[in-house]
Design an enzyme around this catalytic site. Structure first.
Site, PDB file in Angstrom:
ATOM      1  N   LYS A 167       7.086  -6.496   6.713  1.00  0.00           N
ATOM      2  CA  LYS A 167       7.007  -6.179   8.136  1.00  0.00           C
ATOM      3  C   LYS A 167       6.724  -7.490   8.855  1.00  0.00           C
ATOM      4  O   LYS A 167       6.373  -8.487   8.196  1.00  0.00           O
ATOM      5  CB  LYS A 167       5.910  -5.155   8.420  1.00  0.00           C
ATOM      6  CG  LYS A 167       4.505  -5.673   8.105  1.00  0.00           C
ATOM      7  CD  LYS A 167       3.437  -4.710   8.562  1.00  0.00           C
ATOM      8  CE  LYS A 167       2.048  -5.323   8.342  1.00  0.00           C
ATOM      9  NZ  LYS A 167       0.964  -4.482   8.791  1.00  0.00           N
TER      10      LYS A 167
ATOM     11  N   CYS B 181       0.791  -1.241   0.000  1.00  0.00           N
ATOM     12  CA  CYS B 181       0.000   0.000   0.000  1.00  0.00           C
ATOM     13  C   CYS B 181       0.824   1.292   0.000  1.00  0.00           C
ATOM     14  O   CYS B 181       0.659   2.126  -0.882  1.00  0.00           O
ATOM     15  CB  CYS B 181      -0.928   0.014   1.210  1.00  0.00           C
ATOM     16  SG  CYS B 181      -2.274  -1.162   1.072  1.00  0.00           S
TER      17      CYS B 181
HETATM   18  C1  UDX Z   1      -1.133  -0.067   5.468  1.00  0.00           C
HETATM   19  C2  UDX Z   1      -2.118   0.779   6.280  1.00  0.00           C
HETATM   20  O1  UDX Z   1      -1.683   0.833   7.644  1.00  0.00           O
HETATM   21  C3  UDX Z   1      -3.522   0.208   6.179  1.00  0.00           C
HETATM   22  O2  UDX Z   1      -4.425   1.031   6.877  1.00  0.00           O
HETATM   23  C4  UDX Z   1      -3.917   0.127   4.710  1.00  0.00           C
HETATM   24  O3  UDX Z   1      -5.170  -0.472   4.563  1.00  0.00           O
HETATM   25  C5  UDX Z   1      -2.887  -0.677   3.920  1.00  0.00           C
HETATM   26  O4  UDX Z   1      -1.578  -0.131   4.123  1.00  0.00           O
HETATM   27  P1  UDX Z   1       0.109  -2.409   5.754  1.00  0.00           P
HETATM   28  O5  UDX Z   1       0.587  -2.258   4.343  1.00  0.00           O
HETATM   29  O6  UDX Z   1      -0.405  -3.733   6.218  1.00  0.00           O
HETATM   30  O7  UDX Z   1      -1.076  -1.374   6.053  1.00  0.00           O
HETATM   31  O8  UDX Z   1       1.347  -2.017   6.666  1.00  0.00           O
HETATM   32  P2  UDX Z   1       1.658  -1.021   7.870  1.00  0.00           P
HETATM   33  O9  UDX Z   1       1.587  -1.740   9.149  1.00  0.00           O
HETATM   34  O10 UDX Z   1       0.908   0.232   7.769  1.00  0.00           O
HETATM   35  O11 UDX Z   1       3.208  -0.734   7.570  1.00  0.00           O
HETATM   36  C6  UDX Z   1       3.628  -0.131   6.330  1.00  0.00           C
HETATM   37  C7  UDX Z   1       5.128  -0.045   6.247  1.00  0.00           C
HETATM   38  O12 UDX Z   1       5.635   0.929   7.167  1.00  0.00           O
HETATM   39  C8  UDX Z   1       5.862  -1.343   6.599  1.00  0.00           C
HETATM   40  O13 UDX Z   1       6.940  -1.503   5.700  1.00  0.00           O
HETATM   41  C9  UDX Z   1       6.358  -1.114   7.998  1.00  0.00           C
HETATM   42  O14 UDX Z   1       7.506  -1.877   8.319  1.00  0.00           O
HETATM   43  C10 UDX Z   1       6.678   0.362   7.951  1.00  0.00           C
HETATM   44  N1  UDX Z   1       6.673   0.991   9.274  1.00  0.00           N
HETATM   45  C11 UDX Z   1       5.512   1.125   9.963  1.00  0.00           C
HETATM   46  C12 UDX Z   1       7.864   1.449   9.814  1.00  0.00           C
HETATM   47  O15 UDX Z   1       8.941   1.331   9.201  1.00  0.00           O
HETATM   48  N2  UDX Z   1       7.825   2.064  11.039  1.00  0.00           N
HETATM   49  C13 UDX Z   1       6.682   2.228  11.750  1.00  0.00           C
HETATM   50  O16 UDX Z   1       6.744   2.818  12.831  1.00  0.00           O
HETATM   51  C14 UDX Z   1       5.480   1.735  11.204  1.00  0.00           C
END
Ligand code: UDX
Length: 422
Positions: free
Chosen positions: A318, A257
């Protein structure tokens, strides 16, 4: 209600199984015959906590079924969710051709007055565009926007406990029907027009991506001035206006996303004549972040990666998912290999990645490695005996791109440690 979900990917499957658990009769249409066969026998081909239980419950009580034919799935439905992929085009914009194809396919088979709900993340203006398309084929239906906010790894819990439900439509009857559909869920409902609803999804993802990137940029600066980013972000987060979520520095955001949606929003802005410089900066800083991690690995092995062996812990984008789409780990593996390193990878839930050498377990990955790189924050990596890791490795360096380990404990074992921002 009689509900159809077209597309049995993450979003469609969770939505379909979730709505069946709320008591609706749900038919899921999916083009992939093998997937339909697996799902119909209760086998969920993706790793998502609780989803298999939900699917089996739905199959068991007869409220959930899977169909090869979208037309068969959609006939007689009161609400038809469109949850098919909207991949990125070369220019960054979202490609809605699959949505268009599906709507074209089922359009003339829809029941009078049915709601067509856009669940996939679609470009702003899509609800109107597809309404026009369906009006054009004489379908008497209402197209509306109801964006998805599920996070992979906690998608089922997110379905039952959403922070909010967004309904984008000016049609009062359609809104009332959607409210009815979700009536069992306890969540604030934001009712707005379709364009605003479509913007909410992009705005939320772009803002969260910006927060992560801000944390990464702060961490980079902390390294330069000799501050500890973890303490800095902790101290910032206690400010209630800021909070702690999405401020963990790392190798850059990834997944299906954030990268796609940030670029799509830049494209939307460009088409509308607005220069979203802030978001362009976020994308640039994020692209740079993986390069910075590679520089740490290079430095850890003495300045050149050529001929070195890198143990890579984590391939999922993640923790909590087996998804490697746009994973920073794969980006890192590519960069490392381009500089001549041999990469040996392990991930507890990703069994293979084309052309990548996989190890049997976390310890096995470190055998004869010059450096260990931690790219996904899996909790189980914290339980690996680092004494055994030290003994297995040829080198003595750990680059912890997720700040997962305790630097003191690593150093006490005689290993060198480098995190992000500390
Ligand atoms: C995201 C949105 O949160 C969700 O609402 C939407 O529907 C789809 O996209 P997702 O792709 O499952 O969800 O992942 P998310 O948990 O949001 O993490 C996105 C990325 O950010 C990951 O690569 C994660 O590792 C990174 N991240 C997140 C960080 O590097 N640090 C953080 O503090 C949080």
């Amino acid at each position: 209600m009689r509900v159809t979900v077209i597309g049995a990917g993450y979003v469609g499957l969770v939505t379909g199984a979730g709505l069946a658990a709320l008591g609706h009769r749900v038919r899921v249409g999916e083009a992939d015959q093998e997937r339909v066969r697996q799902l119909s026998s209760g086998h969920v081909p993706i790793f998502e906590p609780d989803l298999d239980r939900l699917v089996r419950d739905g199959l068991g009580n007869g409220l959930l079924s899977f169909h090869r034919s979208n037309i068969e799935a959609a006939e007689g439905a009161e609400v038809v969710f469109i949850a098919v992929p909207t991949p990125e085009r070369d220019d960054g914009a979202a490609d809605v051709s699959i949505v268009e194809w599906v709507i074209g396919e089922v359009g003339s088979h829809l029941q009078e007055g049915a709601l067509v709900v856009l669940k996939s993340t679609v470009p702003v203006g899509s609800a109107k565009r597809f309404q026009d398309l369906l009006d054009g084929v004489g379908a008497n239906v209402v197209v509306l926007s109801n964006p998805e906010f599920l996070r992979e790894g906690s998608a089922v819990a997110d379905f039952f406990h959403p922070d909010r439900i967004v309904i984008g439509s000016k049609d009062q009857r359609a809104v009332e029907q959607m409210v009815q559909l979700y009536t069992a869920l306890d969540a604030p409902i934001v009712v707005t027009d379709a364009v605003s609803s479509e913007m909410i999804k992009y705005g939320a993802n772009a803002y969260l991506a910006t927060r992560v990137t801000f944390a990464n940029a702060m961490a980079n600066l902390c390294e330069a001035v000799g501050a500890d980013a973890r303490d800095v972000l902790l101290g910032m987060g206690y400010d209630r206006r800021i909070g702690f979520h999405f401020l963990n520095p790392g190798p850059g955001f990834g997944g299906s996303c954030f990268p796609k949606d940030t670029r799509a929003l830049v494209a939307i802005a460009e088409e509308s004549g607005y220069d979203f410089a802030l978001l362009k900066g976020v994308i640039e800083v994020n692209d740079e972040q993986a390069r910075r991690i590679v520089a740490k690995v290079r430095e850890a092995v003495g300045g050149t990666l050529d001929g070195t062996v890198v143990a890579l812990w984590g391939l999922a984008f993640k923790a909590g998912t087996d998804d490697t789409r746009d994973s920073p780990s794969l980006r890192l593996a590519d960069y490392l290999r381009a500089e001549g390193a041999r990469v040996r990878a392990y991930d507890p839930h990703v069994r293979s990645v084309p052309e990548l050498e996989m190890a049997a377990d976390a310890l096995d990955a470190t055998k004869a490695a010059d450096v260990l790189l931690i790219a996904t924050e899996w909790g189980e990596f914290q339980n690996v005996d680092l004494g055994e890791v030290r003994d297995a490795m040829r080198g003595d360096a750990i680059v912890d791109a997720r700040n997962l380990l305790d630097p003191g404990a690593v150093r006490r074992l005689g290993l060198r440690y480098s995190g992000v921002g500390r």
